[in-house]
Design a protein around this motif. Structure first.
Motif, PDB file in Angstrom:
ATOM      1  N   PHE A 141       0.826  -1.204   0.000  1.00 27.20           N
ATOM      2  CA  PHE A 141       0.000   0.000   0.000  1.00 27.20           C
ATOM      3  C   PHE A 141       0.862   1.257   0.000  1.00 27.20           C
ATOM      4  O   PHE A 141       0.528   2.238  -0.657  1.00 27.20           O
ATOM      5  N   LEU A 142       1.974   1.186   0.734  1.00 28.12           N
ATOM      6  CA  LEU A 142       2.858   2.347   0.760  1.00 28.12           C
ATOM      7  C   LEU A 142       3.387   2.667  -0.630  1.00 28.12           C
ATOM      8  O   LEU A 142       3.488   3.827  -1.008  1.00 28.12           O
ATOM      9  N   ILE A 143       3.698   1.615  -1.384  1.00 27.78           N
ATOM     10  CA  ILE A 143       4.215   1.844  -2.741  1.00 27.78           C
ATOM     11  C   ILE A 143       3.211   2.675  -3.525  1.00 27.78           C
ATOM     12  O   ILE A 143       3.556   3.669  -4.161  1.00 27.78           O
ATOM     13  N   MET A 145       0.760   4.582  -2.396  1.00 26.73           N
ATOM     14  CA  MET A 145       0.506   5.924  -1.865  1.00 26.73           C
ATOM     15  C   MET A 145       1.663   6.865  -2.141  1.00 26.73           C
ATOM     16  O   MET A 145       1.473   8.068  -2.236  1.00 26.73           O
TER      17      MET A 145
END
Lengths: 848, 382
Positions: A712-714, A716
């Protein structure tokens, strides 16, 4: 169609040698018949009046015992050999006791006539294949069933295929083609790859190339199949019979031998003359002590005794030697013009590279000697560090020879005063010779003396420094042909009887190492006086062990169909030994390649079950490989149970090999496990680093960070840039600061995507380079919060934010200092000035 | 702007919504001032760490939230220096010894002893004295010990666990250990017997939905993107929690990703799963459908990619098995049960080998090949 042969043949081994011949033939006759074995077979055999009754009875039993044997009726067609034919012109020792009915006087042509032509089906070209290109054809042949390898070629009479030029094409049903080639050339045949007018016969299997088939039809060349070849081997008389071609070949061979003998005699003569001369010279000054080089020949090593003394005697690399000679000859002329010449004449130094034992050093010395140069040699036994090279070499590079000076008084040759410097074993310059390589390469540019450098492997990284300063001469291994006459000469001079055909075998066993062959010969000469097929097999095998195989060769052997089955080329212990040639790589290479074969066990499997059978074989192999890892853990893990190594050999390499062995589809690949493993280590390290930085925020462990946060960080961290361009930068930076991530972390994070949808490299291409550089600029423009001080690379990377060190009192406080904008130099200062950790959270406060 | 999962993490026990009984117990324990060593276990995303930290806050106050990361250096007997990160506040510290791989024993021996042998000074006494002299006076007496949280306790080596068991008793006056792990199967019995085990189960689907709803209430912008109808919202929440296997952290992430990627979210909006789950699913399905040698070759490169990108092999095996299990469940074969049993049995065998061996790819490939053979055999026979 020849499956029964093994059975028949095996039994014949039990008989005395004198009976062996007819029995083998019988067995072959029977086995090549097509009817089921029953009483009929005996009827067929009873026509054959050569067979003695008790033997026949025994054989009948033998065949009946194997009811599945297909039998062919034309077996009878075999011509009866008449015992009245003249004897072989050169009967070999140990063979003369054979029954003479093998027609020794027949010509090859006559015998070939008697052998049935190959089944015409082999000559039918699949219309599909006609339009295929080379690679398609290759793919097709690799799909075809591989030879089963369950048949062993019989031994023919010595040199029986003499004068025949044979072409093997297509895949033979039971015997490996390489094996056939080996056997054929062993018996004196010339084996070529393409068909020409000189080809005497073609041995054809299925899936033969359409071009070759066309040639066969055009030239009307005799074409036989595998059975025919076996028959031929058995029928041909020694020395290829009395046919014209055979006679010519024989004459040629005798000529070769004669030449070798002449050469040997000439050399001996020269030697004698030289000695006489020496003795005469020495007569006047007899008080001189004996020099080591004057030792009698019998005390010298053969390799020294027969080292070439003349350029003509160097085996192979003729072109290179001549080039080297002319370079050296014109060196001083070129030196005057400042080495403006092209090619080799534009260099002050020459680098000779090539595998060991092929005469590099010898060639360099002889060339120097032939031009009258004095030689200074440095090799790995000398220390060659930068300092010593500077001290010793530099001075000698501009010197001239003292020995030469006195010689010159006699000969008046300018070359005599000159020196050539030979640096041997340059790649052996080790860590002890610190800086030697670079220094030597410097000398190569400026030397006033011809410099010859010699090394084994030019491709090593440390040898790259010589690429530009030296002209590169690559020495190739001399072929068997090139060595033959030299070796024959040596053999003759030592009174060793050597069969010329076995030179090829020795060449193969030693990897074209002429020095080793001479060593083998000298060892053999201590105990016996002949070197022929009977003992060469054993000799070359003993010596072959000395060669450590490369992983590719090991895997090639372990995955070849001929290595397994009832007539395997290697027994179990030999296969285990293959593993021990390189016990680190073999298991990995087997794992990499075990699925790229066409297992010979699939032969005869019905099409609808073929896939299942193949999968089952792979399953057995993969299961064994998986188990081998557990054993490996016992060996290399805490327990260190190295006695399990042979067991590991079987589980990891031999057993999987036995399941899937067959023809390789494509090349043998190098193991990818090593690369993948180091990649894994790299990502583990990055992940750990990410975890350290973000853990105060995410409150989770490494694994969860990877599995939940990162995907998910990728998104965002990249979506705002992809969708909004430069205006998304602030959002990304805010999130990064929140999780204490640096720009380097951002780059690393983007590599964590997996699968076609997850991989970021393509997606990030849509971000314009202007946005990217704006992102970097913005990131560098202010300092970022950090929670951690990590020693090491924090300052070296240009783009990274300065890492901040927490104070010794563990004080956490807001950084009130103004941070200079945007300039890398000032960033450097930053580090010195600012040791305090900076937190953006409001919760932080000063504590003392 | 942090991720919702971190932004809305409950800080105190009273904020925790699900498993009220456990929260209550922890609260009682915290207020009593004494508590034993704890072994907190449960599946990921069920709130183990959140609960532990909330309990600490209950005991020590907000000081536990001021965290920093220190790098400690240990030297091995061979002379090699190892670096180890410790997250700490002045009341507790948090370590992940498994970061050190096989050297985790040294961390346990050196670090825990060092902490255990020093009495912790209580600054809060002075602090409290200044702020409120009366209210927290009795609290100081129960802060004699420091709490050490050990993450990923199931990954501790046998040696490290053995080193731990005596330390736990000897220094119990000064330290309390809280071990956090996903399963207790790797924890040796002596440790289990010295700790109070607390299992935190995954939240139920409705508990999950409750949390998601609570977050949406606070995120006004996001609230507008989701349907007004609470029924519809609940359907979305249920889909999310199913897709995340009731991993609450994952659920919140998924909801946030849905909101980020779509302006309006309806009940048909596709759920955004982590990329690796999709890859594993695709791999398992392709194995089931196309049982051929060339497929095996492709599977190798996919497996290598996943393994290299730090996806644990055991998890891969589990996910593959479950997907194949679902696939075979949908098949129309007469002895389906036999087939599924064979798949599970193969999976267990290779699971053990993954634990014992070191080259993950060997075992995963072995499993895949085995599954192909099992399926192909059934297809050929029927």
């Amino acid at each position: 169609m020849l499956t029964s042969k093994n059975k028949g043949k095996k039994v014949t081994h039990d008989h005395s040698p004198s009976q062996q011949k007819p029995k083998i033939q019988e067995a072959y006759q029977n086995s090549s018949s097509k009817q089921p074995a029953d009483s009929k077979v005996i009827l067929v055999d009873s026509d054959d009046d050569e067979i003695v009754t008790p033997q026949r009875k025994r054989k009948a039993e033998l065949i009946e015992s194997d009811t599945e044997v297909p039998v062919k009726k034309e077996a009878k067609v075999l011509p009866k050999k008449s015992p009245s034919k003249p004897k072989s012109t050169k009967p070999q020792a140990g063979r003369s006791s054979q029954p003479s009915q093998a027609g020794t006087g027949e010509t090859a042509q006559e015998i070939l006539e008697t052998i049935p032509d190959a089944d015409p089906k082999y000559l039918e070209v699949d219309p599909e294949m006609e339009n295929m290109n080379f690679f398609q054809l290759k793919a097709r042949t690799s799909e075809a069933p591989a030879p089963t390898g369950d048949r062993v070629l019989p031994e023919g009479r010595p040199n029986c295929l003499n004068g025949l030029t044979i072409v093997f094409t297509g895949i033979l049903p039971t015997i490996d083609r390489d094996e056939c080639v080996r056997i054929a050339s062993k018996h004196g045949a010339k084996v070529t790859k393409s068909i020409s007018g000189k080809t005497s016969l073609v041995v054809i299997g299925h899936e033969a190339g359409p071009k070759k088939i066309k040639m066969i039809k055009e030239k009307k060349i005799k074409c036989i199949d595998e059975d025919g070849f076996v028959e031929l081997l058995q029928k041909m008389p020694a020395d290829g019979g009395s046919g014209e071609a055979a006679q010519v070949a024989k004459a040629k061979r005798e000529e070769e031998e004669r030449k070798a003998i002449e050469e040997a005699e000439r050399e001996e003569e020269e030697n004698r003359k030289r000695k006489d001369q020496l003795r005469q010279e020495r007569a006047g000054q007899s008080s001189q002590p004996e020099r080591p080089s004057d030792k009698p020949d019998t005390e010298k090593l053969w390799t020294v005794k027969y080292a070439p003394t003349d350029i003509k005697q160097i085996c192979g690399n003729k072109g290179n030697v001549e080039l080297l000679q002319s370079w050296l000859e014109h060196w001083f002329d070129n030196a005057k013009t400042g080495f403006k010449g092209s090619g080799i004449f534009g260099y002050r130094a020459v680098m000779i590279s090539g595998p060991p034992g092929i005469g590099k050093t010898t060639a360099a010395h002889i060339v120097a000697k032939s031009l009258g140069f004095d030689v200074i040699e440095k090799n790995a036994s000398d220390v060659r560090s930068k300092k010593l090279l500077n001290e010793q070499l530099r001075s000698s590079l501009s010197n001239s020879s003292v020995v030469g000076y006195f010689n010159q008084l006699k000969t008046h040759d300018p070359n005599n005063r000159r020196i050539v410097m030979i640096m041997d074993e340059v790649d052996g310059m080790s860590s002890g010779d610190h800086g030697g390589g670079a220094q030597l390469s410097q000398f190569c540019r400026t030397t006033e003396t011809p410099l010859i450098l010699i090394c084994n492997d030019k491709s090593l990284p440390k040898m790259r420094t010589f690429d530009k300063t030296c002209y590169d001469l690559t020495w190739r291994r001399p072929t068997g042909k090139e060595m033959k006459s030299r070796l024959m000469t040596i053999a003759h001079r030592e009174g060793l009887k050597m069969d010329p055909n076995i030179i090829d075998q020795l060449v193969a066993a030693t990897n074209n190492d002429i020095r080793q062959i001479i060593n083998i010969m000298s060892t053999v000469a201590r105990t016996q006086k002949t070197l022929n097929y009977e003992n060469s097999e054993q000799i070359s095998r003993t010596w072959q062990k000395e060669v450590i195989l490369k992983p590719f060769d090991i895997v090639g052997k372990l995955l070849s169909g001929a290595s397994y089955g009832s007539h395997a080329r290697y027994n179990l212990s030999e296969k285990i030994n293959l593993y021990f040639n390189d016990m680190d790589f073999t298991p990995l290479m087997i794992h990499e390649n075990y699925r790229s074969t066409t297992p010979s066990k699939l032969t005869g499997c019905p099409a609808n079950k073929r896939n299942l059978r193949h999968l089952e074989l792979l399953e057995e192999a993969s299961n064994s490989i998986s188990e081998s890892d557990l054993v490996n853990q016992l060996i290399r893990g805490g327990e260190q149970q190295w006695s399990l190594a042979p067991f590991h050999a079987v589980l990891s390499s031999v057993l999987p090999g036995s399941k899937v062995a067959g023809g390789m589809n494509g090349r043998i690949m190098f193991t990818s496990w090593l690369g993948q493993n180091s990649k894994k280590m790299k990502y583990d390290r990055i992940l750990q680093d990410l975890q350290y930085h973000s853990s105060t925020k995410t409150m989770t462990n490494t694994q969860e960070l990877r599995l939940t946060y990162i995907p998910f960080l990728i998104n965002m961290l990249s979506d705002p840039l992809i969708k909004n361009g430069a205006s998304g930068i602030d959002k990304v930076l805010e999130l990064m600061d929140e999780y204490y991530l640096t720009k380097e972390h951002w780059d690393n994070l983007m590599e964590f995507g997996v699968g076609a949808k997850g991989r970021m490299d393509q997606k990030l291409k849509s971000v314009s380079s202007a946005t990217k550089s704006a992102f970097t600029r913005k990131y560098n423009s202010y300092s970022h919060p950090t929670v951690i001080y990590k020693t090491g690379d924090s300052v070296t990377k240009g783009n990274r934010a300065p890492a901040l060190k927490p104070d010794l009192d563990d004080v956490i406080e807001d950084d009130t200092k103004d941070v200079p904008d945007d300039e890398p130099q000032e960033e450097q200062e930053d580090i010195k000035n600012d040791k305090l950790i900076k937190q953006v959270k409001k919760s932080t406060k000063r504590r003392k | 702007m942090s991720l919702w999962a971190d932004k809305y993490r409950p800080r105190s026990l009273s904020e925790l919504t699900f498993h009220p009984r456990i929260s209550k117990q922890l609260q009682v324990m915290a207020s009593s001032g004494e508590f034993p060593h704890l072994l907190v276990y449960g599946p990921p995303g069920s709130g183990k760490k959140t609960r532990v930290l909330a309990t600490l806050r209950e005991i020590y106050g907000a000081g536990t939230e001021r965290l920093r990361v220190d790098v400690k250096t240990f030297s091995l007997s061979s002379g090699r220096k190892l670096e180890f990160n410790v997250i700490s506040s002045s009341f507790h510290l948090e370590i992940t010894p498994s970061d050190m791989g096989n050297n985790d024993r040294i961390v346990i021996q050196d670090l825990l002893k060092e902490i255990g042998q020093t009495e912790s000074l209580d600054f809060s006494k002075f602090e409290n004295a200044v702020v409120s002299p009366n209210t927290r006076e009795h609290a100081s007496s129960r802060k004699k010990f420091k709490v050490v949280i050990i993450n990923e306790a199931e990954l501790l080596t046998r040696d490290a666990q053995a080193a731990l068991r005596r330390t736990m008793e000897k220094y119990s006056a000064n330290i309390r250990l809280i071990l956090i792990c996903n399963t207790t199967s790797n924890i040796i019995d002596p440790i289990k017997s010295r700790t109070l085990p607390i299992r935190i189960a995954s939240p139920s689907t409705s508990a999950c939905a409750e949390v998601l709803e609570m977050i949406l209430r606070k995120e006004h912008h996001a609230r507008k993107a989701f349907p007004d109808d609470s029924e519809h919202r609940n359907i979305i929440f249920k889909r999310i929690s199913d897709a995340s296997e009731r991993n609450l952290r994952m659920s919140i992430m998924m909801m946030e990703a849905m909101y980020m990627n779509h302006d309006t979210v309806s009940i048909n909006t596709p759920i955004i799963k982590p990329d690796w789950i999709d890859v594993v699913h695709e791999l398992a399905t392709s194995i089931c459908k196309d049982r051929s040698v060339s497929r095996l070759q492709q599977a190798r490169s996919t497996l290598y990619e996943l393994l290299a990108h730090a996806i644990p092999a055991k998890l891969l095996l589990k996910k593959l098995t479950l997907t194949i299990w679902d696939f075979t469940g949908a098949l129309d074969l007469k002895d389906k049960a036999e087939l599924r049993k064979a798949v599970i049995s193969a999976s267990t065998i290779y699971d053990e080998r993954l634990s014992l061996g070191s080259k993950d790819i060997f075992h995963l490939e072995g499993f895949i090949t085995k599954v192909m053979v099992i399926l192909e055999r059934y297809v050929v026979i029927n």
